[in-house]
Design an enzyme around this catalytic site. Structure first.
Site, PDB file in Angstrom:
ATOM      1  NE  ARG A   9     -61.626 -64.740  50.355  1.00 45.61           N
ATOM      2  CZ  ARG A   9     -60.372 -64.582  50.705  1.00 45.61           C
ATOM      3  NH1 ARG A   9     -59.632 -63.705  50.102  1.00 45.61           N
ATOM      4  NH2 ARG A   9     -59.850 -65.309  51.672  1.00 45.61           N
ATOM      5  NE  ARG A  13     -57.129 -76.802  46.007  1.00 49.93           N
ATOM      6  CZ  ARG A  13     -57.275 -76.413  47.260  1.00 49.93           C
ATOM      7  NH1 ARG A  13     -57.940 -77.166  48.112  1.00 49.93           N
ATOM      8  NH2 ARG A  13     -56.743 -75.291  47.664  1.00 49.93           N
ATOM      9  NE  ARG A  86     -66.844 -65.147  58.430  1.00 51.37           N
ATOM     10  CZ  ARG A  86     -66.067 -66.195  58.683  1.00 51.37           C
ATOM     11  NH1 ARG A  86     -66.377 -67.051  59.634  1.00 51.37           N
ATOM     12  NH2 ARG A  86     -64.967 -66.404  57.992  1.00 51.37           N
ATOM     13  NE  ARG A 117     -58.585 -72.107  61.847  1.00 48.43           N
ATOM     14  CZ  ARG A 117     -57.775 -71.286  61.194  1.00 48.43           C
ATOM     15  NH1 ARG A 117     -57.279 -71.629  60.013  1.00 48.43           N
ATOM     16  NH2 ARG A 117     -57.446 -70.122  61.698  1.00 48.43           N
ATOM     17  CD  GLU A 137     -59.782 -71.059  64.676  1.00 51.26           C
ATOM     18  OE1 GLU A 137     -58.553 -71.042  64.712  1.00 51.26           O
ATOM     19  OE2 GLU A 137     -60.457 -70.587  63.727  1.00 51.26           O
ATOM     20  CE1 TYR A 185     -60.692 -64.062  55.535  1.00 52.19           C
ATOM     21  CE2 TYR A 185     -58.523 -64.130  54.526  1.00 52.19           C
ATOM     22  CZ  TYR A 185     -59.519 -64.736  55.243  1.00 52.19           C
ATOM     23  OH  TYR A 185     -59.342 -66.017  55.702  1.00 52.19           O
ATOM     24  CG  ASP A 187     -54.236 -65.245  54.434  1.00 50.64           C
ATOM     25  OD1 ASP A 187     -54.893 -65.423  55.481  1.00 50.64           O
ATOM     26  OD2 ASP A 187     -54.497 -65.800  53.356  1.00 50.64           O
TER      27      ASP A 187
HETATM   28  C1  LIG Z   1     -58.525 -66.618  63.815  1.00 47.94           C
HETATM   29  C2  LIG Z   1     -57.551 -66.158  62.765  1.00 47.94           C
HETATM   30  C3  LIG Z   1     -56.769 -67.066  62.089  1.00 47.94           C
HETATM   31  C4  LIG Z   1     -55.847 -66.647  61.139  1.00 47.94           C
HETATM   32  N1  LIG Z   1     -55.090 -67.563  60.489  1.00 47.94           N
HETATM   33  C5  LIG Z   1     -54.167 -67.186  59.591  1.00 47.94           C
HETATM   34  C6  LIG Z   1     -53.353 -68.131  58.907  1.00 47.94           C
HETATM   35  O1  LIG Z   1     -53.452 -69.335  59.126  1.00 47.94           O
HETATM   36  N2  LIG Z   1     -52.437 -67.669  58.008  1.00 47.94           N
HETATM   37  C7  LIG Z   1     -52.286 -66.346  57.748  1.00 47.94           C
HETATM   38  O2  LIG Z   1     -51.430 -65.979  56.945  1.00 47.94           O
HETATM   39  N3  LIG Z   1     -53.061 -65.413  58.370  1.00 47.94           N
HETATM   40  C8  LIG Z   1     -53.998 -65.800  59.276  1.00 47.94           C
HETATM   41  N4  LIG Z   1     -54.779 -64.863  59.908  1.00 47.94           N
HETATM   42  C9  LIG Z   1     -54.650 -63.463  59.520  1.00 47.94           C
HETATM   43  C10 LIG Z   1     -53.549 -62.727  60.252  1.00 47.94           C
HETATM   44  O3  LIG Z   1     -53.572 -63.054  61.622  1.00 47.94           O
HETATM   45  C11 LIG Z   1     -53.810 -61.225  60.091  1.00 47.94           C
HETATM   46  O4  LIG Z   1     -53.880 -60.908  58.734  1.00 47.94           O
HETATM   47  C12 LIG Z   1     -52.723 -60.358  60.708  1.00 47.94           C
HETATM   48  O5  LIG Z   1     -52.531 -60.646  62.068  1.00 47.94           O
HETATM   49  C13 LIG Z   1     -53.124 -58.898  60.551  1.00 47.94           C
HETATM   50  O6  LIG Z   1     -52.162 -58.068  61.142  1.00 47.94           O
HETATM   51  P1  LIG Z   1     -52.547 -56.588  61.507  1.00 47.94           P
HETATM   52  O7  LIG Z   1     -51.339 -55.964  62.087  1.00 47.94           O
HETATM   53  O8  LIG Z   1     -53.224 -55.940  60.363  1.00 47.94           O
HETATM   54  O9  LIG Z   1     -53.708 -56.720  62.616  1.00 47.94           O
HETATM   55  P2  LIG Z   1     -53.666 -57.360  64.064  1.00 47.94           P
HETATM   56  O10 LIG Z   1     -52.717 -58.505  64.133  1.00 47.94           O
HETATM   57  O11 LIG Z   1     -55.088 -57.557  64.432  1.00 47.94           O
HETATM   58  O12 LIG Z   1     -53.031 -56.176  64.920  1.00 47.94           O
HETATM   59  C14 LIG Z   1     -53.760 -55.024  65.258  1.00 47.94           C
HETATM   60  C15 LIG Z   1     -53.278 -54.577  66.614  1.00 47.94           C
HETATM   61  O13 LIG Z   1     -53.874 -53.322  66.935  1.00 47.94           O
HETATM   62  C16 LIG Z   1     -54.246 -53.361  68.299  1.00 47.94           C
HETATM   63  N5  LIG Z   1     -55.349 -52.412  68.529  1.00 47.94           N
HETATM   64  C17 LIG Z   1     -56.568 -52.386  67.932  1.00 47.94           C
HETATM   65  N6  LIG Z   1     -57.306 -51.366  68.424  1.00 47.94           N
HETATM   66  C18 LIG Z   1     -56.536 -50.744  69.353  1.00 47.94           C
HETATM   67  C19 LIG Z   1     -56.741 -49.617  70.206  1.00 47.94           C
HETATM   68  N7  LIG Z   1     -57.891 -48.922  70.200  1.00 47.94           N
HETATM   69  N8  LIG Z   1     -55.748 -49.257  71.049  1.00 47.94           N
HETATM   70  C20 LIG Z   1     -54.567 -49.952  71.086  1.00 47.94           C
HETATM   71  N9  LIG Z   1     -54.307 -51.011  70.284  1.00 47.94           N
HETATM   72  C21 LIG Z   1     -55.282 -51.400  69.434  1.00 47.94           C
HETATM   73  C22 LIG Z   1     -54.700 -54.792  68.533  1.00 47.94           C
HETATM   74  O14 LIG Z   1     -54.658 -55.114  69.903  1.00 47.94           O
HETATM   75  C23 LIG Z   1     -53.675 -55.567  67.718  1.00 47.94           C
HETATM   76  O15 LIG Z   1     -52.529 -55.884  68.466  1.00 47.94           O
HETATM   77  C24 LIG Z   1     -55.724 -65.267  60.850  1.00 47.94           C
HETATM   78  C25 LIG Z   1     -56.514 -64.348  61.535  1.00 47.94           C
HETATM   79  C26 LIG Z   1     -57.430 -64.774  62.464  1.00 47.94           C
HETATM   80  C27 LIG Z   1     -58.272 -63.742  63.182  1.00 47.94           C
END
Ligand SMILES: Cc1cc2nc3c(=O)[nH]c(=O)nc-3n(C[C@H](O)[C@H](O)[C@H](O)COP(=O)(O)OP(=O)(O)OC[C@H]3O[C@@H](n4cnc5c(N)ncnc54)[C@H](O)[C@@H]3O)c2cc1C
Length: 203
Positions: A9, A13, A86, A117, A137, A185, A187
């Site tokens: 991961r 480069r 994390r 960042r 961050e 993990y 994206d």
């Molecule tokens: C800081 C950060 C930066 C990132 N940057 C990038 C990037 O630059 N490019 C990229 O492609 N990806 C990025 N990602 C990754 C991307 O945001 C995630 O992969 C994506 O949002 C995951 O979607 P998900 O639906 O699996 O989870 P989430 O978006 O986390 O959605 C899960 C949802 O479930 C809800 N939930 C959880 N528990 C409960 C509960 N008990 N009751 C009710 N609701 C609940 C949460 O509130 C949330 O709305 C980043 C992630 C982070 C944390």
């Protein structure tokens, strides 16, 4: 302490290309994620600020199928122990300048800088506003009271996740999805691909 597979991961480069990602296309949906989700959810009932875990019986009884996107260990009341994450702390500032760093993201990889960042939000959409908003961050240790961000994919957590996954497979009509439900993990493109695959499977 990390498994050797993590080395794959790490981007190593031998060029002067200082772009962190190798993806051919980088960006966000036009108008941002709020707009795309509003359109995706148009016509659906949306309830916000509810904890599914606390009111699970109500929702499970209401639906034929539930897709749970929270942490898989919380669903099972942490019966085998906590999966680790994390986390991050964000510091946001509005600056009286139209441009701070010229691009949406600059990574800081040196030991001396406490943040990893700086995001300058306007550049995601090529904004021309007179002011700018930046977010620093900072890495932060996770505990149950703060938002989990990145899963820690070491042996301990993978073994623990396998135990929860085993329980999850026995749950009727509950599907565990997304980065927290699958402890992966992801994206955005991985999340969307996984959601589309899941949809095909369910339908
Ligand atoms: C800081 C950060 C930066 C990132 N940057 C990038 C990037 O630059 N490019 C990229 O492609 N990806 C990025 N990602 C990754 C991307 O945001 C995630 O992969 C994506 O949002 C995951 O979607 P998900 O639906 O699996 O989870 P989430 O978006 O986390 O959605 C899960 C949802 O479930 C809800 N939930 C959880 N528990 C409960 C509960 N008990 N009751 C009710 N609701 C609940 C949460 O509130 C949330 O709305 C980043 C992630 C982070 C944390």
């Amino acid at each position: 302490d990390l498994p050797s597979s993590i080395i794959r991961r790490l981007p190593v480069r031998f060029t002067y290309n200082n772009n962190y990602f190798n993806d051919r296309y980088q960006g966000i949906p036009i108008g941002g994620y709020t707009k795309i989700f509003k359109q995706l959810l148009a016509g659906s009932d949306v309830e916000l600020n509810v904890d599914f875990i606390k009111e699970r019986h109500k929702y499970i009884n209401k639906a034929l199928k539930v897709i749970f996107t929270g942490t898989i260990d919380s669903y099972f009341d942490y019966c085998f122990g906590d999966l680790e994450y994390r986390s991050l702390r964000f510091e946001t500032e509005t600056l009286n300048t139209s441009n701070y760093q010229g691009v949406a993201v600059v990574n800081y990889t040196d030991r001396e800088t406490p943040y990893t960042r700086i995001i300058e939000h306007k550049h995601f959409e090529f904004g021309t506003q007179p002011k700018t908003v930046i977010t620093r961050e900072y890495p932060q240790n996770w505990n149950r009271t703060i938002e989990p961000y990145y899963p820690i994919n070491d042996n301990r957590n993978q073994q623990l996740y396998a135990k929860y996954k085993n329980l999850a497979e026995k749950e009727k009509n509950i599907i565990f999805g997304g980065r927290l439900g699958e402890y992966k993990y992801y994206d955005m493109q991985d999340t969307i691909r996984s959601a589309l695959n899941l949809t095909k499977e369910i339908l």
